[in-house]
Every structure is written in C-alpha cells, then in structure tokens.
Design a protein around this motif. Structure first.
Motif, short mmCIF file in Angstrom:
data_model
loop_
_atom_site.label_atom_id
_atom_site.label_comp_id
_atom_site.label_asym_id
_atom_site.label_seq_id
_atom_site.Cartn_x
_atom_site.Cartn_y
_atom_site.Cartn_z
N THR A 296 -30.96 10.07 -13.13
CA THR A 296 -32.18 9.70 -13.84
C THR A 296 -32.24 8.18 -13.96
O THR A 296 -31.21 7.52 -14.17
N PHE B 285 -29.15 13.97 -16.47
CA PHE B 285 -30.42 14.68 -16.37
C PHE B 285 -30.74 15.42 -17.67
O PHE B 285 -29.86 15.98 -18.32
N VAL C 80 -40.97 10.05 -10.49
CA VAL C 80 -40.70 11.48 -10.32
C VAL C 80 -41.73 12.09 -9.38
O VAL C 80 -41.39 12.91 -8.51
N LEU D 121 -37.61 16.10 -17.87
CA LEU D 121 -38.18 16.25 -16.54
C LEU D 121 -39.43 17.13 -16.59
O LEU D 121 -40.45 16.83 -15.96
N ASN D 122 -39.35 18.22 -17.33
CA ASN D 122 -40.47 19.16 -17.41
C ASN D 122 -41.66 18.56 -18.14
O ASN D 122 -42.81 18.93 -17.86
N TRP E 236 -35.68 23.03 -10.45
CA TRP E 236 -34.91 21.80 -10.30
C TRP E 236 -33.62 22.00 -9.51
O TRP E 236 -33.08 21.04 -8.95
N LEU F 26 -32.23 18.76 -7.48
CA LEU F 26 -31.28 17.96 -8.27
C LEU F 26 -29.86 18.22 -7.80
O LEU F 26 -29.49 19.35 -7.48
N ARG G 194 -36.73 6.88 -18.89
CA ARG G 194 -37.09 8.09 -19.66
C ARG G 194 -38.04 7.76 -20.82
O ARG G 194 -37.99 8.39 -21.87
N VAL H 175 -36.46 8.39 -11.05
CA VAL H 175 -35.19 9.01 -10.69
C VAL H 175 -34.60 8.30 -9.47
O VAL H 175 -35.32 7.68 -8.69
N THR I 17 -38.84 11.91 -18.35
CA THR I 17 -38.24 11.23 -17.21
C THR I 17 -39.36 10.63 -16.37
O THR I 17 -40.22 11.35 -15.88
#
Length: 326
Positions: A106, A285, A88, A290-291, A309, A313, A109, A216, A213
């Motif tokens: 994605t 996703f 990422v 992600l955060n 995003w 994205l 994870r 990607v 995540t």
C-alpha cells in the motif's frame, strides 16, 4: 618525463569502465504517479536523500514521474526495474486489461489533500448550497469527480442536483470559478496552500470521508518471482522513508522544497497537513480501506463489481510484521 605504458593505460581504462558498468547496473529507477506534483512520492524522496534505499539493499537513483493513470503503468512495465506506485484505479484497470501486474504494498491511505473551494464572497456556505449550481471538476471519471460524489453521498445529497463541469485540470477549474462560470471548484494540495488566501473551503475531503487506499505499489509477477530480494529491498526502503517522514516532518519539508520548488512555509504546511491523517502507509494492506476506494470507483463507473483481492494482491514481499497486519 616518465611515461606510462600502453598496457597500463588500457588496464586502467578497462578498470574504470568496469566500475562504471557496475555502478550503472546497481543503480535503479522506479516510477511514482504525480511525482513532484502530489505528496504521494514524499517517502521516496526522503529515502533517496537519506540513503535509506541503499541501507535496504538497493540504490534507487531516480524517479520516473507521470501525470498518473495508464501512463505510470506503461512506464513501470517498460522499466528495467518494473516497480512503481500508482492509483488503485490504474492498478485495477491494468489487471482488467490482462497485464502482468500484482499489487505488493500500500502507498497512501488518505484523501486529506483534496478539497472543494469557492470565492470568498460566494453565497455557498455548505454542500447543500450547491444544489442547483454548477461545480468544476478536472475531468469525467477522475479522482476529483469520484471524491465529490462520495462526499455528496456521505451527506445524503442527490448528485443529479449538482451539475458537474469538466475543466480539464485544477488550474482551469479555478479560472472557471473566478470568472463566474461555476459556483465552486475541486482543489488539491499543495496548490490549495499556495492559493489559500484567494478562496474559501466548502469542504475538505479528509474531514468527511474515512481513510481509503488511494495508491499502491505494483510490479510484474515475472519481476517478483525472478527478483524477490530486489523487490523486498524497494518496499523496505520506502517503508524506512515513511518512518523518517513521521519522525522528522521538518526535515521532510526541506527535501520536498527542492523537488517541488516550493517556498519553505508552503512545503512545511503541505507535509504537516498529511501527518495528522497519516497519509503514508508503511505498506500493509487493509481490505476495508481498499474496498472504500472500490465503492468510489463504482460511482464513476470505473469498477462494475466487487474486487476479489486474492487475485491481484501478494503480501509475501512485505516485511513479516506487515504481513501479519495485512
């Protein structure tokens, strides 16, 4: 003796050349970070071995590997098929540099493959015991440092009370620990499995941190717009590989043996360890996951603020059911 005419020979050669060109044109290579070193690439290996990419409509015949980061991004941008799986942080760095990249699925994870170890006879029994001690990381602002800082934060330990020493890699970090230069060292699978009898775990990152995540799939907007069917086929083929991994871990381990050159028991343990934490995503996703990664990147200064995003994205290339999940 019967001779074939020159015209027939030329016709046969032209036909063979045409078939070769068509075959070459239909075969593709893509890029995957840490190929052959980390388990990010397991679904790609399975899809190629089982012909799942072909079933999805594209013939992926090879993977361009790299040590990660900007190298993988450069490989992707220089490829005739500019798709690849990257960390990422690498995707965000490419976007920040103004490169023509978009995140389309994605990859992984989980941080279950990361850990910190110490020597068996060490007095380090918990994270708190590291206060006032030195620990080895691979390099400043690396994933290994980021995860260590995230674990310390999760446990409420001031990172300023633990000195981090950059060793330059996982093996040098372990050597530094074995020689008494540091009290503990970061580690990653499958190296942690290969050497599991030599060390004692201080923590396993996947048992402390929530899913996030970690990699990607990216491509260029130009490729996505001009070759949408090909991009969807890559994503669908990888998804089929992920499903096959979970359906047949033992079969996956046999494929991994060849690529990673691992003994069968080690390959099986490496795969099995990633099944429980559900390391591989089918592609959908999760902004929450992600955060979490972004929060970690903030700790090492790789990201300065929250990420919008919507600017990077694009879920439109995912299968419809995964678009609905995203």
């Amino acid at each position: 003796m019967k001779f074939v005419s020159d015209r027939k020979v030329r016709s046969a050669l032209v036909a063979l050349a045409t078939l070769f060109i068509q075959s070459s044109a239909n075969s593709e290579e893509i890029s995957v970070t840490q190929w052959g070193a980390s388990l990010y690439g397991a679904p790609y290996a399975v899809s190629m071995e089982k012909g799942l990419f072909k079933q999805a409509g594209i013939d992926i015949t090879g993977i361009l590997g790299s040590g990660g980061g900007g190298t993988t991004v450069r490989n992707i941008l220089a490829s005739d098929t500019p798709y690849g799986e990257v960390a990422v942080s690498a995707a965000l760095a490419a976007k920040a540099q103004g490169l023509d990249v978009v995140i389309v699925n994605t990859g992984t994870r989980s941080v279950a493959e990361a850990s910190m170890v110490t020597m068996p006879d060490s007095g380090i029994k918990s994270l708190e015991d590291l206060i006032g001690k030195k620990v080895a990381i691979t390099s400043p602002k690396s994933v290994s440092e980021m995860l260590f800082l995230m674990v310390l934060r999760e446990k409420g330990i001031d990172p300023g009370k633990v000195q981090r020493v950059a060793a330059g890699g996982y093996v040098p970090a372990l050597t530094m620990m074995e020689q008494g230069g540091v009290a503990a060292s970061v580690l990653i699978e499958p190296l942690s499995i290969i050497r599991k009898d030599k060390y004692r775990a201080v923590y396993k990152a996947g048992e402390v941190l929530k899913p996030m995540t970690t990699s990607v799939g990216i491509t260029t907007r130009k490729f996505a717009q001009e070759q949408p069917a090909k991009l969807r086929a890559i994503i669908a083929g990888r998804r089929a590989g992920v499903q096959a991994v979970y359906q047949d871990p033992a079969g996956t381990a046999k494929i991994i043996e060849k690529i990673y050159k691992l003994d069968p028991p080690i390959a099986r343990e490496a795969v099995d360890n990633m099944i429980g934490p559900h390391m591989w995503s089918e592609g959908e996703f999760s902004v929450e996951e992600l955060n979490r990664m972004v929060e970690g990147l903030k700790l090492i200064g790789e990201v300065k603020s929250d990420i919008d995003w919507s600017t990077i994205l694009d879920k439109s290339y995912l299968p419809p059911d995964l678009q609905a999940k995203s």
